[in-house]
Motif scaffolding. Structure first.
Motif, PDB file in Angstrom:
ATOM      1  N   CYS A  42       3.530  -0.363 -12.215  1.00 27.53           N
ATOM      2  CA  CYS A  42       4.910  -0.832 -12.388  1.00 27.53           C
ATOM      3  C   CYS A  42       5.389  -0.590 -13.818  1.00 27.53           C
ATOM      4  CB  CYS A  42       5.009  -2.327 -12.075  1.00 27.53           C
ATOM      5  SG  CYS A  42       4.488  -2.770 -10.412  1.00 27.53           S
ATOM      6  N   VAL A  57       4.732  -8.821 -14.293  1.00 26.87           N
ATOM      7  CA  VAL A  57       4.674  -8.418 -12.888  1.00 26.87           C
ATOM      8  C   VAL A  57       4.089  -9.558 -12.061  1.00 26.87           C
ATOM      9  CG1 VAL A  57       3.739  -6.736 -11.248  1.00 26.87           C
ATOM     10  CG2 VAL A  57       4.350  -6.011 -13.570  1.00 26.87           C
ATOM     11  N   SER A 104       3.925  -5.877  -5.181  1.00 28.33           N
ATOM     12  CA  SER A 104       4.287  -6.239  -6.553  1.00 28.33           C
ATOM     13  C   SER A 104       5.797  -6.209  -6.732  1.00 28.33           C
ATOM     14  CB  SER A 104       3.629  -5.268  -7.545  1.00 28.33           C
ATOM     15  OG  SER A 104       4.115  -3.940  -7.333  1.00 28.33           O
ATOM     16  N   ALA A 119      -0.313  -3.688 -10.726  1.00 26.68           N
ATOM     17  CA  ALA A 119       0.662  -3.945 -11.792  1.00 26.68           C
ATOM     18  C   ALA A 119       0.758  -2.771 -12.754  1.00 26.68           C
ATOM     19  CB  ALA A 119       0.285  -5.216 -12.543  1.00 26.68           C
TER      20      ALA A 119
END
Length: 218
Positions: free
Chosen positions: A30, A35, A66, A27
């Motif tokens: 990202c 997430v 993800s 995560a």
């Protein structure tokens, strides 16, 4: 392409990474605030893992993926720290989780987040972060992992492993801060079980919240 390596310290079940911590590491790659991470295979320890297009690979084996997520529930309500300490004193685990970095009672270098019942479908645990692990979002994801599982009924008889987790980290605790982690069970469908968790700091400051799908092993 980024490469991640899960230190042997951060195991969940023996010989594989803690699901929440691994999900949190992915995560962190990202740009989304919330997430969702789906775990596909057991994450190996001390192995270079490639991050490609939001997915984590061990060679050609997909470990996790993800996507941008959305929380559907309010965070579980906070519990006073003293009540969480008392709940942790009632914690009972099983051998397969004794070495878990998050909830393992056999670990001297783990988080020792040991949830106990504070209601029919709720558990809580005290947690005081130390300075032996960097306080980063992935650590909050780890802290929010196991309490969701321990909120499930019958976890000692029918254990479950984390299947997916959607989380938001609002802030990070301070070293030595008296934190509380709360888990809440929301039902099940077949082998899938649904739970939510939250981490609170001093003065019930919401540090993070998550929703999870757990998969019963039997």
């Amino acid at each position: 392409m980024a490469t991640l390596r899960i230190s042997g310290r951060f195991n969940g079940p023996p010989d594989s990474g803690n699901g929440g911590y691994v999900a949190g590491l992915l995560a962190e790659q990202c740009d989304e605030e919330t997430v969702t991470v789906i775990l596909r295979s057991r994450p190996p320890l001390e192995t270079p893992l490639d991050v490609r297009d939001g997915r984590l690979y061990d060679g050609d084996t997909l470990i996790a993926e993800s996507i941008g997520g959305e929380l559907e529930r309010d965070a579980p309500r906070p519990v006073p720290f003293a009540e969480a300490v008392a709940a942790s004193d009632t914690y009972v685990s099983i051998e397969m989780f004794a070495s878990c970095f998050v909830c393992g009672s056999g670990r001297t270098d783990g988080l020792r987040i040991e949830p106990g019942r504070v209601g029919e479908n709720r558990v809580a645990a005290s947690w005081i972060p130390d300075d032996t692990v960097p306080l980063r979002p992935a650590l909050l994801w780890a802290a929010m992992d196991c309490p969701g599982g321990w909120s499930l009924p019958g976890m000692l008889d029918r254990p479950a492993l984390l299947g997916s987790m959607t989380a938001t980290v609002h802030g990070l605790p301070q070293v030595g801060e008296r934190c509380v982690v709360v888990g809440e069970y929301h039902g099940e469908q077949g082998r899938k079980c649904f739970a939510s968790t939250a981490v609170y700091g001093v003065d019930e400051r919401l540090l993070g919240q998550a929703e999870q799908v757990w998969i019963r092993l039997t």
